[in-house]
Write an enzyme that holds these catalytic residues in place. Sequence first.
Site, PDB file in Angstrom:
ATOM      1  N   ARG A   1      15.917 -11.068   7.128  1.00  0.00           N
ATOM      2  CA  ARG A   1      16.210 -11.667   5.817  1.00  0.00           C
ATOM      3  C   ARG A   1      17.489 -12.507   5.859  1.00  0.00           C
ATOM      4  O   ARG A   1      17.567 -13.560   5.223  1.00  0.00           O
ATOM      5  CB  ARG A   1      16.304 -10.574   4.756  1.00  0.00           C
ATOM      6  CG  ARG A   1      14.979  -9.852   4.562  1.00  0.00           C
ATOM      7  CD  ARG A   1      15.008  -8.890   3.402  1.00  0.00           C
ATOM      8  NE  ARG A   1      13.940  -7.909   3.518  1.00  0.00           N
ATOM      9  CZ  ARG A   1      13.468  -7.199   2.507  1.00  0.00           C
ATOM     10  NH1 ARG A   1      13.967  -7.353   1.301  1.00  0.00           N
ATOM     11  NH2 ARG A   1      12.508  -6.319   2.692  1.00  0.00           N
TER      12      ARG A   1
ATOM     13  N   CYS B   1       0.467   2.151  -6.482  1.00  0.00           N
ATOM     14  CA  CYS B   1       0.434   0.808  -5.909  1.00  0.00           C
ATOM     15  C   CYS B   1       1.807   0.171  -6.080  1.00  0.00           C
ATOM     16  O   CYS B   1       2.705   0.750  -6.672  1.00  0.00           O
ATOM     17  CB  CYS B   1      -0.611  -0.047  -6.607  1.00  0.00           C
ATOM     18  SG  CYS B   1      -2.278   0.614  -6.485  1.00  0.00           S
TER      19      CYS B   1
ATOM     20  N   ARG C   1      10.069 -11.029   3.139  1.00  0.00           N
ATOM     21  CA  ARG C   1       9.896  -9.737   3.792  1.00  0.00           C
ATOM     22  C   ARG C   1      10.664  -9.675   5.105  1.00  0.00           C
ATOM     23  O   ARG C   1      11.171 -10.673   5.584  1.00  0.00           O
ATOM     24  CB  ARG C   1       8.409  -9.457   4.043  1.00  0.00           C
ATOM     25  CG  ARG C   1       7.611  -9.201   2.763  1.00  0.00           C
ATOM     26  CD  ARG C   1       6.274  -8.576   3.079  1.00  0.00           C
ATOM     27  NE  ARG C   1       6.437  -7.297   3.743  1.00  0.00           N
ATOM     28  CZ  ARG C   1       5.537  -6.755   4.572  1.00  0.00           C
ATOM     29  NH1 ARG C   1       4.427  -7.408   4.847  1.00  0.00           N
ATOM     30  NH2 ARG C   1       5.755  -5.584   5.120  1.00  0.00           N
TER      31      ARG C   1
ATOM     32  N   ARG D   1       9.012  -5.027  -8.359  1.00  0.00           N
ATOM     33  CA  ARG D   1       9.964  -4.555  -9.372  1.00  0.00           C
ATOM     34  C   ARG D   1      11.111  -5.546  -9.557  1.00  0.00           C
ATOM     35  O   ARG D   1      11.421  -5.956 -10.681  1.00  0.00           O
ATOM     36  CB  ARG D   1      10.544  -3.196  -8.950  1.00  0.00           C
ATOM     37  CG  ARG D   1      11.743  -2.754  -9.803  1.00  0.00           C
ATOM     38  CD  ARG D   1      12.440  -1.532  -9.230  1.00  0.00           C
ATOM     39  NE  ARG D   1      13.009  -1.731  -7.911  1.00  0.00           N
ATOM     40  CZ  ARG D   1      14.234  -2.212  -7.676  1.00  0.00           C
ATOM     41  NH1 ARG D   1      15.008  -2.571  -8.673  1.00  0.00           N
ATOM     42  NH2 ARG D   1      14.685  -2.334  -6.446  1.00  0.00           N
TER      43      ARG D   1
ATOM     44  N   LYS E   1      11.691   5.750  -1.393  1.00  0.00           N
ATOM     45  CA  LYS E   1      11.198   4.718  -2.309  1.00  0.00           C
ATOM     46  C   LYS E   1       9.913   4.067  -1.791  1.00  0.00           C
ATOM     47  O   LYS E   1       9.205   3.417  -2.549  1.00  0.00           O
ATOM     48  CB  LYS E   1      12.266   3.657  -2.569  1.00  0.00           C
ATOM     49  CG  LYS E   1      12.563   2.707  -1.446  1.00  0.00           C
ATOM     50  CD  LYS E   1      13.686   1.754  -1.829  1.00  0.00           C
ATOM     51  CE  LYS E   1      14.019   0.782  -0.714  1.00  0.00           C
ATOM     52  NZ  LYS E   1      12.974  -0.208  -0.452  1.00  0.00           N
ATOM     53  N   ASP E   2       9.605   4.273  -0.502  1.00  0.00           N
ATOM     54  CA  ASP E   2       8.373   3.725   0.074  1.00  0.00           C
ATOM     55  C   ASP E   2       7.198   4.698  -0.003  1.00  0.00           C
ATOM     56  O   ASP E   2       6.085   4.353   0.398  1.00  0.00           O
ATOM     57  CB  ASP E   2       8.589   3.367   1.556  1.00  0.00           C
ATOM     58  CG  ASP E   2       9.541   2.204   1.748  1.00  0.00           C
ATOM     59  OD1 ASP E   2       9.638   1.374   0.828  1.00  0.00           O
ATOM     60  OD2 ASP E   2      10.179   2.137   2.808  1.00  0.00           O
TER      61      ASP E   2
END
Length: 318
Positions: free
Chosen positions: A166, A253, A160, A142, A94-95
């Site tokens: 987190r 992006c 982040r 997203r 996903k990165d």
Amino acid sequence: MEQMPSPKAPLKIGTRGSPLALAQAFETRSRLMAAHDLPEDAFEIVVIKTSGDNAALIAADKPLKEVGGKGLFTKEIEEAMISGGIDIAVHSMKDMPTVQPEGLILNCYLPREDTRDAFVSLKYDSLDALPEGAVVGTSSLRRRAQLAYRRPDLKMVEFRGNVQTRMKKLQDGVADATFLARAGLNRLGMSDVAKSSIEPEDMLPAVAQGCIGIERRIADERCAELLLPLMDGPSGLRLACERAFLRTLDGSCETPIAGLSIIDGDEIWLRGEILRPDGSEAIADAIRGPATDGERLGEELAKRMLAAAPADFFSWRC
């Protein structure tokens, strides 16, 4: 095959140094060991610090779009592979940008993990339980757009860092809740951190979420042969479909794009969603067809959704 990896000449596996990235590299190493009956020291884990791992940027909670997008997590690793410093690289798919640098190929995927987002909070059990005005921390454009579209009453802050960072921020009261990929928590043995899972019917995940990809040099036939037993066919079909969808939408992006494909018999079912970053509008659609035709189906769905979007819908593109 050319000479197999050995303790004297180990295969060098490049990875970021986060706990999750290392867990993914260890899983890759374990699968290679099992596939070729090799000892652990026939492989060397090479930790490479990427621009995305800059502690100051993480602490400042700067949005990825402001500091370089997805390539932040791959540039230095891919440079090391091109120069011969490493043999293969392990990535969270996903990165990954949808186009690889010249000379590199990304076409080996391990069996896909849980694709859902996990709801994480020290106060509440689910997204529905969040009261009006609650603060949600996320660095994902997203997730921000999807939440703003579904729960405009919530307040969102940038958030982040790895899982441990987190969780500390939640303890410090920076936010009431956050979201993490369920796959990452499972791979870290931290599935109990999640209070609940977000079903795709409620919020589609990121394209390729839950999948580990292994990148190599195109000309390296030895690595191609070593990786062949690791390739998971269904994951390959799903990723081809989803990444074609993302690529056609120009999702290079950090953009509010979600997508998930499912294999159903000999068919593939792809659901997609595009949103304005502020969550003021969302367009969703789906397509179904032969699983072996997934790349074309992903492109077709993306084109259909682009055609359905207002003229200014993508004015936010970077």
